[in-house]
Design a protein around this motif. Structure first.
Motif, mmCIF file in Angstrom:
data_model
loop_
_atom_site.group_PDB
_atom_site.id
_atom_site.type_symbol
_atom_site.label_atom_id
_atom_site.label_comp_id
_atom_site.label_asym_id
_atom_site.label_seq_id
_atom_site.Cartn_x
_atom_site.Cartn_y
_atom_site.Cartn_z
ATOM 1 N N LEU A 1 -5.609 0.707 4.401
ATOM 2 C CA LEU A 1 -5.071 0.313 3.103
ATOM 3 C C LEU A 1 -5.936 0.931 2.013
ATOM 4 C CD1 LEU A 1 -4.357 -3.463 3.843
ATOM 5 C CD2 LEU A 1 -2.773 -1.540 3.994
ATOM 6 N N GLN A 2 -5.499 2.069 1.487
ATOM 7 C CA GLN A 2 -6.294 2.792 0.503
ATOM 8 C C GLN A 2 -5.955 2.408 -0.938
ATOM 9 O OE1 GLN A 2 -5.925 6.984 1.253
ATOM 10 N NE2 GLN A 2 -6.446 6.808 3.426
ATOM 11 N N TYR A 3 -4.805 1.782 -1.156
ATOM 12 C CA TYR A 3 -4.367 1.499 -2.524
ATOM 13 C C TYR A 3 -4.197 -0.001 -2.784
ATOM 14 C CZ TYR A 3 -3.493 6.493 -2.849
ATOM 15 O OH TYR A 3 -3.649 7.864 -2.864
ATOM 16 N N ILE A 4 -4.529 -0.845 -1.825
ATOM 17 C CA ILE A 4 -4.457 -2.295 -1.977
ATOM 18 C C ILE A 4 -5.801 -2.888 -1.573
ATOM 19 C CG2 ILE A 4 -3.382 -4.430 -1.161
ATOM 20 C CD1 ILE A 4 -1.580 -2.893 -2.967
ATOM 21 N N GLN B 1 0.957 3.833 -3.121
ATOM 22 C CA GLN B 1 0.551 5.228 -2.896
ATOM 23 C C GLN B 1 1.630 6.190 -3.386
ATOM 24 O OE1 GLN B 1 -0.360 6.213 1.156
ATOM 25 N NE2 GLN B 1 -0.915 8.316 0.682
ATOM 26 N N ASP C 1 0.828 -1.204 0.000
ATOM 27 C CA ASP C 1 0.000 0.000 0.000
ATOM 28 C C ASP C 1 0.865 1.257 0.000
ATOM 29 O OD1 ASP C 1 -2.891 1.033 0.436
ATOM 30 O OD2 ASP C 1 -1.720 2.106 1.935
#
Length: 471
Positions: A279-282, A211, A207
Motif C-alpha cells: 500500500l504505497q498511497y494509503i 494511485q 490504494d
C-alpha cells in the motif's frame, strides 16, 4: 512569486458608483438599527428567562432512579451519559459503541491570497493594485485553481479522492434512569480519536484508485529499484513426533510451545509488513487515514480523513423532566431553555455561565450594530468625498471630516436606539442612556462650536499684536 494586477477607475465611474452606494448605505443603516433594537430585546428576555429558571430549578439528587415527584419540574442533575448503540461509518467499514461518530476531511491545496492597495490620482482617477500570492495549506474543501488570477497557478490543484464530512449520533443515550433528547445528545463533547480497523481489501481498493488519480495528475512515478535482498525466513521449530513429545518433561514442552508461538508471531508480522509495503498511497496513523505517498511530506492533492467518537462521560443537565426524558423549560415570556454541560456543575453555576454568555453576545452584537450603522452613514454621505477626488489632498481632508461626523452620528444614533429599546423593555436604564446621548450631542454641537470661536479669537488677537521694535 507574487503576481500583480492593476486597474484604473475613471472619475465619472467613481462618482456614479458613489451615488449608487447611497441605496446600500440606507439599507445598512436600517439593518444596523434593527439589529440594535432586536439585540436589546433578546438580551433582556434571555436574562429574565434565566432569572426565572434560576429561581425555579430543583436539584435531581439521584438521576439513576426515576422520581415521579419531579415530573414537569426544571431540574439540575449530574450523571453518566452512556449508550449501547453501535455506530458504523459504512464508507470505511469502521464503527464503535459510541454516542457519536465524526469523520472530518482535509485537502492539501494551493491557496490564493490577495492584498489590495488603492491610490487616488489627480483628476479623480483611482488606481487599484492587487498583489496575489500563493501557498500550500490544509483546507476543509477542494479549491478551484482554475479561478486563480496568476496563470502560472491555474489548474495546479487536484484531489486524489473526494470524501464528505459526516457525523452521526446514537438515538438512545441514557442519563441514569432517563434518556437524553436529540438536542442534549448533540451537546456532549467528550470526543476522542477512534481506533481504525479498516479491511485489507478496502484499503487495497483505496490504494489502487488513489494511485490512478496520482498518476493522472503527476504522471507515473518510477521509484529507484533497490537490489533484491534475500527474504528473511522465520525460525522454524523442528517437528517432534507425539511419541517422543510424550516422554519429555513438562518444562521442555512449555519451552517448545513458547518457541512455536514466537515463530507464529514472526510469520504474522512479516505477512502484515509485506501487506503494508504493497500500500504505497494509503497510510494509517492513529485515527487518521492518509491518501498520498508520504504523510510527512504532503503534495498537492493529498487527503487526510480523521475519525473521532464521542464516548460516555459525566454530564450535568438542566431541563424539564418529561416522562423518561427531558424537554426545554419555557419561561413566562416565551423563551425556552435547556442545556447540557460537561462534568459536574451546580444549577447556580450553570445559570451564571449562561448569563455571562448572554452578556458577551449582547456586547458583540452591539458593536456589530454600531459598525453597520456607521458604515451605512458613510455609504450615504460618501459621494461628497468622491466628488472632491479631482484633488486628492482636499478630498482626503473632507473624507476625514465626513468619516468623523458619520462616526459620531452613528454612535449617537445607536445610543438613542439602545436607549429607546431599553425604555421599551427596562425604562430606568433607558432614561440614563438617553441622557448620555443628549450630553454627547450637546458637547459635539455646542461646546465644539464654542471651542472653535475661542480658537479663532485667540488667533485674531495674536495677529493684532504689534511687532517688536527693531534697532
Amino acid at each position: 512569486m507574487a503576481y500583480t494586477e492593476t486597474t484604473t477607475t475613471g472619475y465619472g465611474t467613481r462618482v456614479g458608483n458613489s451615488f449608487k452606494a447611497i441605496g446600500s448605505g440606507i439599507l445598512m443603516f436600517i439593518l444596523g438599527t434593527a439589529l440594535l433594537w432586536w439585540n436589546e430585546g433578546r438580551a433582556v428576555k434571555t436574562e429574565k428567562m434565566l432569572d426565572e429558571a434560576g429561581s425555579k430549578y430543583v436539584e435531581m439528587e439521584n438521576p439513576n432512579k426515576k422520581d415521579a415527584s419531579l415530573e414537569g419540574e426544571l431540574i439540575c442533575g449530574t450523571a453518566m451519559a452512556t449508550t449501547e448503540d453501535s455506530l458504523t461509518d459504512a464508507d470505511f467499514g469502521v464503527g464503535a459503541k459510541a454516542i457519536s461518530l465524526r469523520r472530518s476531511v482535509e485537502y492539501y491545496q494551493w491557496v490564493e491570497h490577495a492584498q489590495t492597495k488603492k491610490e487616488d490620482k489627480l483628476g479623480g482617477k483611482e488606481v487599484t493594485t492587487t498583489t496575489y500570492t500563493y501557498s500550500k495549506q490544509w483546507v476543509s474543501s477542494p479549491i478551484q485553481s482554475s479561478n486563480f488570477h496568476d496563470p502560472a497557478y491555474q489548474n495546479k490543484n487536484t484531489v486524489l479522492t473526494t470524501v464528505e464530512d459526516a457525523e452521526q449520533y446514537a438515538e438512545n443515550v441514557s442519563f441514569g434512569a432517563y434518556k437524553l433528547n436529540e438536542s442534549l445528545i448533540h451537546s456532549i463533547s467528550s470526543r476522542e480519536g477512534m481506533d481504525l480497523a479498516i479491511a485489507e481489501d478496502l484499503l487495497a481498493q483505496f490504494d489502487k484508485t488513489t494511485q490512478a488519480a496520482y498518476e493522472r495528475f503527476y504522471g507515473i512515478q518510477k521509484s529507484v529499484q533497490q537490489p533484491a535482498q534475500p527474504a528473511q525466513q522465520p525460525v522454524q521449530t523442528p517437528a517432534i513426533p507425539d511419541s517422543i513429545r510424550a516422554l519429555l518433561p513438562d518444562s521442555v514442552k512449555a519451552q517448545l510451545d513458547s518457541l512455536q508461538a514466537v515463530n507464529d508471531s514472526i510469520v504474522k508480522s512479516m505477512a502484515n509488513a509485506e501487506n503494508k509495503k504493497d500500500l504505497q498511497y494509503i497510510h494509517q496513523a492513529g485515527n487518521v487515514l492518509y491518501f498520498g505517498r508520504v504523510p510527512g511530506a504532503p503534495e498537492v492533492g493529498d487527503v487526510r480523513v480523521t475519525f473521532e467518537k464521542v464516548v460516555p462521560a459525566k454530564v450535568t443537565v438542566m431541563a424539564v423532566v418529561d416522562g423518561d426524558t427531558f424537554k426545554p423549560f419555557k419561561a413566562k415570556n416565551g423563551k425556552r431553555f435547556q442545556t447540557l454541560v460537561m462534568g459536574q456543575k451546580s444549577g447556580d453555576e450553570i445559570i451564571e455561565a449562561e448569563k455571562e454568555a448572554n452578556n458577551m453576545i449582547l456586547w458583540f452584537l452591539r458593536i456589530l450594530g454600531v459598525m453597520i450603522v456607521i458604515g451605512g452613514l458613510k455609504g450615504i454621505f460618501g459621494f461628497i468625498e468622491t466628488i472632491l477626488k479631482v484633488v486628492p489632498f482636499i478630498a482626503g481632508i473632507f473624507g476625514w471630516g465626513v468619516g468623523l461626523v458619520c462616526t459620531v452620528l452613528g454612535v449617537v444614533w445607536s445610543l438613542i436606539v439602545i436607549a429607546l429599546a431599553w425604555l421599551f423593555y427596562r425604562p430606568l436604564l433607558g432614561i440614563s442612556l438617553l441622557v448620555l446621548a443628549g450630553l454627547l450631542i450637546w458637547v459635539f454641537a455646542f461646546k465644539g462650536k464654542d471651542k472653535l470661536k475661542e480658537l479663532a479669537a485667540k488667533g485674531k488677537a495674536k495677529n493684532a499684536e504689534p511687532l517688536p521694535a527693531t534697532e
